[in-house]
Design a protein around this motif. Structure first.
Motif, short mmCIF file in Angstrom:
data_model
loop_
_atom_site.label_atom_id
_atom_site.label_comp_id
_atom_site.label_asym_id
_atom_site.label_seq_id
_atom_site.Cartn_x
_atom_site.Cartn_y
_atom_site.Cartn_z
N PHE A 153 15.53 -1.77 1.05
CA PHE A 153 14.87 -2.61 -0.30
C PHE A 153 16.36 -3.56 -1.34
O PHE A 153 15.77 -3.67 -2.17
CB PHE A 153 14.80 -0.82 -1.02
CG PHE A 153 13.42 -0.33 -0.45
CD1 PHE A 153 12.12 -0.53 -1.12
CD2 PHE A 153 13.16 0.93 0.15
CE1 PHE A 153 10.80 -0.12 -0.78
CE2 PHE A 153 11.90 0.47 0.74
CZ PHE A 153 10.96 0.51 0.15
N TYR A 154 17.15 -2.80 -0.11
CA TYR A 154 18.77 -3.13 -0.75
C TYR A 154 19.52 -4.52 0.02
O TYR A 154 19.09 -4.16 1.04
CB TYR A 154 19.72 -2.44 -1.34
CG TYR A 154 18.89 -1.42 -2.64
CD1 TYR A 154 19.35 -1.49 -3.77
CD2 TYR A 154 18.54 -0.01 -1.75
CE1 TYR A 154 18.20 -1.16 -4.65
CE2 TYR A 154 18.63 1.28 -2.66
CZ TYR A 154 18.52 0.30 -3.78
OH TYR A 154 18.07 1.32 -4.92
N LEU A 199 6.53 2.92 -7.30
CA LEU A 199 6.23 1.73 -6.78
C LEU A 199 5.17 0.43 -6.58
O LEU A 199 5.47 -0.44 -7.26
CB LEU A 199 7.32 1.34 -5.23
CG LEU A 199 7.80 -0.27 -5.29
CD1 LEU A 199 9.09 -0.33 -5.51
CD2 LEU A 199 9.14 0.74 -3.56
N ASP A 200 4.66 0.69 -6.28
CA ASP A 200 3.46 0.46 -5.97
C ASP A 200 2.69 -0.14 -6.85
O ASP A 200 1.75 -1.28 -7.04
CB ASP A 200 2.87 0.82 -4.35
CG ASP A 200 3.13 0.77 -2.98
OD1 ASP A 200 4.14 0.00 -3.46
OD2 ASP A 200 2.75 1.62 -2.30
N ALA A 224 4.53 -2.26 -1.07
CA ALA A 224 5.73 -2.44 -1.39
C ALA A 224 6.76 -2.59 0.73
O ALA A 224 7.08 -3.16 0.51
CB ALA A 224 6.51 -1.91 -2.27
N GLY A 284 3.64 -0.38 -10.24
CA GLY A 284 4.27 -1.18 -11.12
C GLY A 284 5.09 -0.27 -11.80
O GLY A 284 5.60 -0.92 -13.11
N ALA A 310 8.17 1.59 -11.64
CA ALA A 310 9.09 1.53 -11.91
C ALA A 310 9.79 0.59 -10.42
O ALA A 310 9.00 0.71 -9.72
CB ALA A 310 10.34 2.80 -11.88
N SER A 311 10.66 0.08 -10.48
CA SER A 311 11.85 -0.58 -9.63
C SER A 311 12.23 0.90 -8.62
O SER A 311 12.62 1.25 -8.66
CB SER A 311 13.27 -1.41 -9.61
OG SER A 311 13.49 -0.44 -11.03
N PRO A 312 12.93 -0.06 -7.51
CA PRO A 312 13.52 1.23 -6.22
C PRO A 312 14.81 1.11 -7.32
O PRO A 312 15.29 2.83 -6.94
CB PRO A 312 13.49 -0.09 -5.38
CG PRO A 312 12.99 -1.00 -5.17
CD PRO A 312 12.59 -1.12 -6.93
N GLU A 313 15.53 0.71 -7.88
CA GLU A 313 16.51 1.03 -8.91
C GLU A 313 16.90 2.32 -9.74
O GLU A 313 17.07 2.76 -9.53
CB GLU A 313 17.49 -0.30 -9.60
CG GLU A 313 17.57 -1.00 -8.34
CD GLU A 313 17.17 -2.50 -7.97
OE1 GLU A 313 17.33 -3.56 -7.53
OE2 GLU A 313 15.67 -1.72 -8.18
#
Length: 322
Positions: free
Chosen positions: A283-284, A206-207, A265, A209, A211-214
């Motif tokens: 995160f959401y 994540l940090d 993040a 870059g 991939a996204s959390p999803e």
């Protein structure tokens, strides 16, 4: 028969209110304690919502839910909560000094026969407990939400009476749980250590870059979790083939992330006030829905998954017997 007739649960937060539910459903008289009336009011709402979900899923009857709720008494007084307790469940914040002070207060107010059970996830609480309580102190660590997730870790110190650990294991099994008795303490036990190792990789992806959390959550839900829910890690390895597992281990292409102690993040979200479900976003974004509604939805999904896994495992048992 209930081993512990009177149970004090200290801390009415995410875990505490849920542990009150479990013990009350098991027939215990529960005193749930926290520092403020506001915390206890929130706990009452969460308890009511969780029991409604369990009832709707057929995990308890309306009468059982009503009786369980009636067995839970709330108080802001620690001394009142523990004064005649057979079992004292510690579920307060993971802070050494907070726990040390709490154990001292328990020592002063609880009867000598009381068993002290800490829900700590990582801390070695045994040096924090007064010496005269050492033989009757253990860690009984649950997983969220504990009224659905069955795994419970049980471990004592070298001073804990072995018979008490075995009695606790049997008591938890009688509540329908899947307790494991560890031979000695290790920070994080088993599941949390595995989760911590995964978290190192998750926050690196994540940090940096990748991939996204999803995307990361989809990889876990639709890849890892789907198989591990039924086979675990070593069962999955058997299906992969142990020679292939050995080759993957030997090729050395994977390098574990170096622990950094923080995630940019994660820090950014917390700075924005996005602390998770209790804040309405993490995160959401949860669109203004209440924590009670969000937890009820989570619980319904977990119960449906639990039902499906139990059905599959029962089918496997029949296949093996034939």
């Amino acid at each position: 028969m209930t081993t512990y007739r009177k149970v004090a649960v200290l801390g009415a937060g995410t875990m505490g209110h849920a542990l009150a539910i479990i013990h009350a459903l098991g027939g215990c008289e529960v005193r749930l304690q926290d520092l403020t009336g506001e915390a206890l009011d929130r706990a009452r709402a969460l308890i009511g919502g969780a029991l409604e979900t369990l009832e709707a899923a057929g995990r308890c009857t309306a009468a059982e839910a009503e009786a369980a709720q009636a067995r839970i008494e709330c108080t802001t007084s620690l001394a009142e909560a523990v004064k005649d307790a057979d079992l004292v469940v510690e579920a307060v914040v993971e802070n050494v000094e907070v726990k040390r002070e709490l154990f001292a207060a328990v020592d002063a107010a609880a009867p000598d026969h009381a068993v002290i059970a800490s829900n700590t996830s990582y801390l070695d609480i045994f040096p924090l407990v007064p010496e005269r309580r050492a033989a009757r102190t253990m860690i009984v660590h649950w997983y969220t939400p504990p009224y659905i997730i069955d795994l419970v870790d049980v471990v004592g110190s070298e001073k804990t009476e072995r018979v008490l650990l075995e009695q606790m294991r049997d008591f938890l099994a009688g509540l329908g749980k899947k307790p494991i008795l560890l031979e000695r303490f290790i920070e994080g036990f088993i599941a949390n250590r595995l989760q911590s190792a995964m978290s190192l990789e998750v926050y690196k992806l994540l940090d940096e870059g990748y991939a996204s959390p999803e995307a990361i959550d989809h990889s876990i839900k639709y890849g890892l979790a789907a198989r591990m829910a039924l086979m675990g890690h070593f069962g999955k390895a058997d299906f992969t083939g142990l020679d292939m597992v050995r080759r993957a281990m030997a090729n050395g292409t994977y390098k574990p992330p170096v622990p950094r102690g923080k995630s940019p993040a994660l820090e950014a979200l917390i700075a924005q006030g996005r602390g998770g479900v209790m804040d309405g976003a993490g995160f959401y974004d949860y669109g203004g829905r209440s924590p009670v509604a969000l937890m009820a939805e989570r619980d319904r999904k977990l119960l449906a998954l639990k039902d499906a896994i139990e059905t599959i495992e029962q089918g496997n048992g029949e296949d093996n017997a034939s």
